[in-house]
Design a protein around this motif. Structure first.
Motif, mmCIF file in Angstrom:
data_model
loop_
_atom_site.group_PDB
_atom_site.id
_atom_site.type_symbol
_atom_site.label_atom_id
_atom_site.label_comp_id
_atom_site.label_asym_id
_atom_site.label_seq_id
_atom_site.Cartn_x
_atom_site.Cartn_y
_atom_site.Cartn_z
ATOM 1 N N MET A 1 75.193 61.986 36.093
ATOM 2 C CA MET A 1 75.952 63.223 36.341
ATOM 3 C C MET A 1 77.111 62.927 37.294
ATOM 4 S SD MET A 1 74.356 66.919 37.406
ATOM 5 C CE MET A 1 73.446 67.153 35.878
ATOM 6 N N ARG A 2 78.322 63.229 36.877
ATOM 7 C CA ARG A 2 79.492 62.903 37.691
ATOM 8 C C ARG A 2 79.624 63.853 38.875
ATOM 9 N NH1 ARG A 2 84.685 61.473 34.051
ATOM 10 N NH2 ARG A 2 85.363 60.614 36.024
ATOM 11 N N GLY A 3 80.233 63.305 39.908
ATOM 12 C CA GLY A 3 80.484 64.125 41.079
ATOM 13 C C GLY A 3 81.803 64.869 40.954
ATOM 14 N N TYR A 4 81.929 65.879 41.755
ATOM 15 C CA TYR A 4 83.165 66.673 41.760
ATOM 16 C C TYR A 4 83.767 66.687 43.162
ATOM 17 C CZ TYR A 4 82.197 68.464 37.095
ATOM 18 O OH TYR A 4 81.973 68.566 35.753
ATOM 19 N N LEU A 5 85.010 66.286 43.243
ATOM 20 C CA LEU A 5 85.752 66.391 44.494
ATOM 21 C C LEU A 5 86.769 67.512 44.334
ATOM 22 C CD1 LEU A 5 86.539 65.328 47.295
ATOM 23 C CD2 LEU A 5 88.177 63.816 46.149
ATOM 24 N N LEU A 6 86.558 68.574 45.063
ATOM 25 C CA LEU A 6 87.491 69.707 45.012
ATOM 26 C C LEU A 6 88.454 69.578 46.188
ATOM 27 C CD1 LEU A 6 85.024 72.590 44.097
ATOM 28 C CD2 LEU A 6 86.174 70.952 42.609
ATOM 29 N N ILE A 7 89.726 69.577 45.885
ATOM 30 C CA ILE A 7 90.750 69.409 46.915
ATOM 31 C C ILE A 7 91.448 70.751 47.107
ATOM 32 C CG2 ILE A 7 92.817 68.134 47.590
ATOM 33 C CD1 ILE A 7 91.922 65.965 45.532
ATOM 34 N N ARG A 29 77.359 72.647 42.830
ATOM 35 C CA ARG A 29 76.226 72.109 43.581
ATOM 36 C C ARG A 29 74.920 72.700 43.054
ATOM 37 N NH1 ARG A 29 74.042 67.897 45.592
ATOM 38 N NH2 ARG A 29 72.282 68.460 46.905
ATOM 39 N N ALA A 30 74.933 73.988 42.795
ATOM 40 C CA ALA A 30 73.728 74.649 42.282
ATOM 41 C C ALA A 30 73.337 74.104 40.913
ATOM 42 C CB ALA A 30 73.959 76.157 42.201
ATOM 43 N N ALA A 31 74.347 73.593 40.178
ATOM 44 C CA ALA A 31 74.080 73.029 38.851
ATOM 45 C C ALA A 31 73.597 71.579 38.952
ATOM 46 C CB ALA A 31 75.341 73.103 37.992
ATOM 47 N N GLY A 32 73.485 71.093 40.181
ATOM 48 C CA GLY A 32 72.913 69.762 40.368
ATOM 49 C C GLY A 32 73.907 68.639 40.546
ATOM 50 N N HIS A 33 75.189 68.958 40.640
ATOM 51 C CA HIS A 33 76.210 67.915 40.793
ATOM 52 C C HIS A 33 76.383 67.518 42.257
ATOM 53 C CE1 HIS A 33 77.647 68.282 36.636
ATOM 54 N NE2 HIS A 33 77.514 69.593 36.780
#
Lengths: 108, 137
Positions: A1-7, A29-33
């Motif tokens: 599962m890929r991570g997400y960086l929100l800028i 985050r709640a979806a597990g990422h």
């Protein structure tokens, strides 16, 4: 599962979009990422200890890493010692590092 | 040995307007500093970032001539990033959207920046570890 960086680059006291970014971070985050929020430019204005920012507080209440661009902090006279709990000053390298690790980077 | 990554950045802002340009250039520098190959696809106003005819100007309000004012030009920053890439063994590819270039009449780009199309953007993204789009408002 890929991570997400929100800028987030926008002033949260001026842009409701900044709140939406916080909501997206919480939902991912709640979806597990794996999720990190990187604040840059006027996006750092909410991290002063004592600032009233409900949405960011919600993010800080999760396991989401919240980073504030050290250059943007210096530009705005925000000392690392004055950051609210849970927020870490970080170099712009943090963005590059996560991109190289294959995270999805999303700019707002 | 560290893995050789390629990162793509898609820029939209015209020069001399937004802090986003400064942040974008800081990101490019950080990636090149690590020896990563970097692709830039510039579209809309960002195609003027590499316009070769950008010129410094004096500042009459502050009584400074051209040399004293030393106004920063984005074309020089890009050239500096390209030079930095060479010192780090990295490759910086800079592609300007041709349609956007024609609309704005900024066809004369600095050496190292070339004309392309949105198809280049797609290829860059396909061949990269990650892509970051930095749009205007």
């Amino acid at each position: 599962m890929r991570g997400y960086l929100l800028i987030e680059s926008r002033d949260p006291f001026e842009s409701t979009g900044a709140a939406r970014t916080c909501e997206l971070a919480i939902q991912l985050r709640a979806a597990g990422h794996d999720v990190a929020l990187f604040l840059v430019q006027n996006g750092v204005l909410a991290v002063r200890s004592g600032a009233r920012r409900t949405e960011l507080d919600k993010v800080l209440g999760t396991k989401i890493e919240v980073l504030a661009d050290d250059f943007s902090l210096r530009e705005r006279g925000i000392a690392p010692a004055s950051l609210s709990g849970g927020v870490k000053a970080a170099p712009i390298d943090s963005v590059v590092e996560r991109m190289a690790a294959g995270w999805n980077a999303i700019w707002h | 040995m560290a893995t050789k990554h390629t990162l793509t950045f898609v820029l939209m802002d015209a020069p001399f307007e937004s802090a986003r340009t400064t942040t974008a250039f800081r990101l490019l520098h950080a990636a090149l500093d690590r020896g990563y190959d970097v692709n830039v696809f510039a579209y809309e106003g960002a195609v003027a970032l590499s316009f070769a005819k950008q010129a410094q100007h004096p500042n009459a309000v502050h009584g400074r001539d051209v040399a004293q004012e030393d106004h920063p030009l984005s074309k020089n920053w890009i050239a500096a990033l390209m030079a930095h890439a060479r010192t780090r063994g990295a490759d910086l590819k800079w592609v300007n959207c041709g349609l956007c270039v024609d609309e704005r009449g900024v066809g004369e780009a600095i050496e190292g920046a070339r004309r392309g199309s949105p198809a280049d953007c797609w290829k860059m993204a396909q061949q990269s570890t990650a892509t970051l789009v930095i749009p205007t408002k």
